[in-house]
Design an enzyme around this catalytic site. Structure first.
Site, short mmCIF file in Angstrom:
data_model
loop_
_atom_site.label_atom_id
_atom_site.label_comp_id
_atom_site.label_asym_id
_atom_site.label_seq_id
_atom_site.Cartn_x
_atom_site.Cartn_y
_atom_site.Cartn_z
N SER A 432 28.43 64.01 22.36
CA SER A 432 28.21 63.02 23.41
C SER A 432 26.73 62.85 23.72
CB SER A 432 28.99 63.34 24.68
OG SER A 432 29.15 64.69 24.86
N HIS A 453 32.32 58.44 18.62
CA HIS A 453 32.31 59.08 19.93
C HIS A 453 33.47 58.59 20.79
CE1 HIS A 453 30.33 59.60 24.10
NE2 HIS A 453 30.88 60.74 23.74
N GLU A 465 32.64 54.67 20.70
CA GLU A 465 31.30 54.25 20.26
C GLU A 465 31.10 54.67 18.81
OE1 GLU A 465 28.54 54.37 24.29
OE2 GLU A 465 28.90 56.25 23.25
N ASN A 503 27.48 56.71 28.36
CA ASN A 503 27.03 57.82 29.20
C ASN A 503 25.65 57.54 29.79
OD1 ASN A 503 29.29 59.34 28.96
ND2 ASN A 503 28.56 60.52 27.21
P1 NAI Z 1 35.77 72.42 23.56
O1 NAI Z 1 34.95 73.58 23.95
O2 NAI Z 1 37.01 72.13 24.32
O3 NAI Z 1 36.19 72.60 22.03
C1 NAI Z 1 35.34 72.99 21.00
C2 NAI Z 1 36.15 73.72 19.94
O4 NAI Z 1 35.33 73.90 18.79
C3 NAI Z 1 36.61 75.10 20.38
O5 NAI Z 1 38.01 75.21 20.19
C4 NAI Z 1 35.86 76.02 19.44
O6 NAI Z 1 36.61 77.18 19.08
C5 NAI Z 1 35.63 75.16 18.25
N1 NAI Z 1 34.53 75.57 17.40
C6 NAI Z 1 33.30 75.98 17.78
N2 NAI Z 1 32.57 76.27 16.69
C7 NAI Z 1 33.34 76.04 15.61
C8 NAI Z 1 33.14 76.13 14.20
N3 NAI Z 1 31.99 76.54 13.70
N4 NAI Z 1 34.15 75.83 13.40
C9 NAI Z 1 35.34 75.41 13.90
N5 NAI Z 1 35.58 75.29 15.23
C10 NAI Z 1 34.59 75.61 16.06
O7 NAI Z 1 34.79 71.18 23.53
P2 NAI Z 1 35.10 69.64 23.73
O8 NAI Z 1 35.00 69.29 25.16
O9 NAI Z 1 36.32 69.29 22.97
O10 NAI Z 1 33.84 68.96 23.02
C11 NAI Z 1 33.71 68.92 21.62
C12 NAI Z 1 32.66 67.88 21.25
O11 NAI Z 1 33.06 66.62 21.78
C13 NAI Z 1 31.29 68.15 21.82
O12 NAI Z 1 30.34 67.73 20.88
C14 NAI Z 1 31.24 67.27 23.07
O13 NAI Z 1 29.94 66.88 23.41
C15 NAI Z 1 32.03 66.09 22.60
N6 NAI Z 1 32.65 65.30 23.67
C16 NAI Z 1 33.24 65.89 24.75
C17 NAI Z 1 33.82 65.13 25.74
C18 NAI Z 1 34.51 65.77 26.91
O14 NAI Z 1 34.82 65.06 27.90
N7 NAI Z 1 34.79 67.06 26.89
C19 NAI Z 1 33.80 63.65 25.68
C20 NAI Z 1 33.21 63.14 24.47
C21 NAI Z 1 32.64 63.94 23.53
#
Ligand code: NAI
Length: 688
Positions: A432, A453, A465, A503
């Site tokens: 994001s 995104h 996006e 954002n």
């Molecule tokens: P989250 O923390 O819920 O999930 C991330 C997952 O990635 C975890 O399950 C973790 O175990 C896994 N992970 C970490 N390193 C890894 C690796 N090397 N290999 C495989 N899995 C791995 O995070 P979330 O909120 O889902 O965010 C994920 C991405 O999406 C980020 O880049 C965030 O900026 C983006 N994003 C988040 C939004 C939100 O509202 N939470 C909205 C839009 C984008």
């Protein structure tokens, strides 16, 4: 066979196969193939009047009306014609024309039957209602609706009169006030259609049905009484109360007008005096209808960005069948589930099984709710495969990375997977805030890196996006846009710059709300002010819903030197009060609801919403100036579909146009004097 430009009539009174039946086909502009969808233009309506006159002169035993278009019966009135109206009187004339023609259909002196497949919206449903009978296709994609309310207008071609008569006012008002569609099964249960049958049997079904037409449908007693004069007022008042919970009358007059139109004028807009606030003239003169109609058209524009634009990689040949999602958290888990729901083969990777399991469980629950039929749920589950080892990387056509928001960790992952990916596969990140410039460092093929995104919650937010980095190839952009359209989301191409588009515009608004909170204005008052402007939810409540940890991270990433950084959000995050998900943030949350202490009292809310929304408007101006998004219309579309920004105002830049640049610049100047540099107008205002 007799043919018009948009209609074809087969009427062979003595032919043995039709037994005196006439078959009428709606096939808009079929000769030149320029229209894939049936819509009612004035021309199509005038022709239908001709067809009626012809049928009256030479009456068949009965008439069945079909659509010859693949996608559906009819999508309603021709919206392009709406946008050409020179004034409210022309809108009224178009409404009257539709009414008169459909009245002629209703008055035909023999049985009439609409054969409905695919979408049947607005005027399509009103034509079907003017027929004595209706048969509908049984497929999940076939839907009937009267969605006029979503455009800020009323079902003006007899729908508001005939639907309540057919199925009772309670059910009819519910359909007209929500605009929601019903499938064949539901429509049959409601009495909206007489039968449901697969489209491939339509010709035969029409012949059999019309060979022995039954008595037309009558609503059951408990439904019929809702139309009785003594009950009418009660039903109308109950509906007004329900509507008031969802929409303010000054922002959205149409739902209130629908209720009045039915209660006081028998559903006939021709009976309403022009000066009445619920008249067609008044609704078209109100800013909301043109704004909602514009948004509807912008939605089509976004869809087109994923389609035929750039035939080289159009919707059908974007070569993505298998999607590999890495990171099964909040976003990755739901993205994977959504793609599998939409028919893609999906492998889902995370560090261990324990992290993938909750995502699979969520998907199973969502599929059960949406798909209902066990074999469909099973098929979707079969398409969604846990893949801890990451075997999918080597076979997929698209990787969507949704791991933690940390550039180093993301780059290490890319270094490990890129050599294993197919040469043609796309590498997409859901980041994001991290610029693609940074993430592309070290890649062997930066041209295939793109941002896809999604917004949270994935299943509900329409916008995605498509972020173009400096190295992203045009082909990668086009294929990504086509993919996003294929999963029924709206793709918006944006340039990679901090916060991208949505954002970036939302953050100064959210920050200003928190600065106001720090000054001692209550959260309840701030949220009430935003809602008075027309936001679906106030910014303080929204911060709690998104998660204060997420909001803090984005706020830091987009912070500009010299601007205030509210401390409270950081204190709350440190105390593990993350908002709705942890039970407390700015508000305490009980049973999924924020515990608001009081209303906004008698505070004048306008200066408050002006102060919060102007930084967003200013940022939108900057985004267009910098070319982050192609133009002001797409900027508005992005903010509306990505955040729900006051739809009736038509987006931040439309709001600017409507209010007047000089007036808003004066407000900015005054706010700058009171609060500082963050209210300095962007250079883009000068060239607006
Ligand atoms: P989250 O923390 O819920 O999930 C991330 C997952 O990635 C975890 O399950 C973790 O175990 C896994 N992970 C970490 N390193 C890894 C690796 N090397 N290999 C495989 N899995 C791995 O995070 P979330 O909120 O889902 O965010 C994920 C991405 O999406 C980020 O880049 C965030 O900026 C983006 N994003 C988040 C939004 C939100 O509202 N939470 C909205 C839009 C984008």
């Amino acid at each position: 066979m007799q043919a018009w430009k948009h209609w074809r009539l087969e009427h062979t009174p003595n032919a043995s196969d039709h037994s005196g039946l006439a078959f009428l086909y709606f096939d808009k502009s079929y000769a030149d193939g320029s229209e894939k969808t049936n819509t009612f233009s004035s021309e199509a309506l005038h022709e239908l009047a001709d067809v009626c006159a012809q049928l009256k002169r030479n009456p068949p035993k009965a008439l069945a009306i079909f659509s010859a278009k693949e996608n559906g019966f009819a999508a309603g009135a021709d919206i392009d014609e709406f946008t050409r109206f020179k004034g409210a009187e022309e809108a009224f004339a178009f409404t009257s024309l539709g009414n008169e023609v459909f009245d002629q259909v209703a008055a035909l002196p023999f049985p009439t039957l609409a054969m409905i497949h695919g979408f049947c919206m607005g005027g399509g449903t009103e034509l079907a209602l003017a027929c004595r009978y209706r048969i509908m296709d049984d497929g999940a994609k076939s839907k009937m609706a009267l969605p006029e309310v979503m455009l800020g207008i009323v079902p003006g071609w007899g729908g508001a009169k005939r639907l309540p008569e057919l199925i009772g006012a309670a059910q009819a008002l519910d359909l007209m006030l929500t605009g929601r569609g019903v499938d064949g099964k539901k429509a049959k249960r409601m009495g909206l259609v007489d039968d449901v049958t697969p489209r491939r049997h339509f010709a035969n079904a029409a012949k059999v049905f019309l060979a022995k037409p039954r008595a037309p449908h009558q609503p059951a007693f408990r439904e019929a009484i809702t139309n009785w004069p003594i009950i009418r007022g009660l039903v109308a008042n109950m509906s007004r109360k329900t509507v008031a919970q969802r929409a303010r009358k000054d922002h959205y007059p149409a739902p209130y007008a629908i209720i009045d139109l039915w209660e006081k004028f028998g559903g006939d807009p021709r009976a309403v005096p022009a000066s009445d606030p619920i008249s067609i003239q008044s609704l078209f003169s109100h800013p909301t209808a043109p704004n909602l109609i514009r948004i509807f058209k912008l939605q089509d524009r976004l869809k087109a960005l994923g389609g035929s634009a750039g035939a080289a990689a159009g919707a059908e040949d974007f070569h993505i069948k298998h999607v590999h999602v890495i990171g099964a958290g909040v976003m990755g888990g739901d993205i994977a589930a959504w793609c599998a729901l939409r028919g893609f083969k999906v492998t889902l990777q995370d560090l261990d099984h324990g992290r993938i399991a909750p995502a699979i469980k969520r998907a199973a629950e969502a599929y059960k709710k949406r798909l209902k039929l066990p074999h469909l749920v099973q098929a979707a589950m079969d398409r969604l495969m846990p893949d801890v080892k990451g075997d999918g990387v080597a076979h997929c056509d698209l990787v969507i990375e949704a791991i933690v928001e940390n550039a180093e960790i993301k780059k290490n992952l890319y270094a490990a997977i890129e050599p294993r990916m197919k040469a043609s596969a796309i590498l997409a990140t859901n980041t994001s805030s991290i610029p693609l410039q940074e993430l592309s460092i070290g890649l062997a093929r930066p041209e295939r890196l793109v941002g896809i995104h999604f917004f949270n919650p994935v299943a509900q937010m329409m916008l995605v996006e498509i972020v173009e980095g400096p190295g992203t190839s045009a082909e990668t952009m086009q294929r990504s846009q086509a993919f996003v359209k294929k999963i029924d989301k709206l793709p918006l191409p944006v340039k990679s710059a901090p916060g991208f588009l949505v954002n970036r515009i939302l953050t100064p608004y959210m920050t200003e709300a928190q600065v106001m909170l720090a000054e001692g204005i209550s959260a309840e008052t701030i949220d009430a002010a935003a809602k008075e402007f027309g936001m679906p939810m106030g910014p303080i409540e929204l911060a709690d819903v998104v998660g204060l940890d997420v909001g803090l991270a984005v706020g830091r990433e987009l912070h500009k030197p010299g601007n205030p950084q509210p401390a409270r959000i950081q204190e709350l995050v440190e105390a593990k009060k993350l908002g709705k998900k942890s039970g407390e943030g700015f508000y305490k949350w009980v049973n999924g609801k924020p515990q608001k202490a009081h209303g906004s009292g008698t505070v004048d809310l306008a200066p408050l919403w002006m102060r919060m929304t102007l930084p967003a408007v200013n940022e939108a101006v900057a985004c267009v100036r910098e070319g982050i998004v192609a133009d002001a219309d797409l900027c508005d579309a992005g903010i509306i579909f990505g955040t729900g920004f006051a739809p009736h105002r038509g987006g931040p830049l439309n709001y600017l146009r409507a209010t007047g640049k000089e007036k808003l610049l004066a407000e900015m100047k005054s706010l700058e004097q009171q609060h500082g540099q963050r209210f300095i107008a962007d250079a883009g205002w000068a060239t607006l």
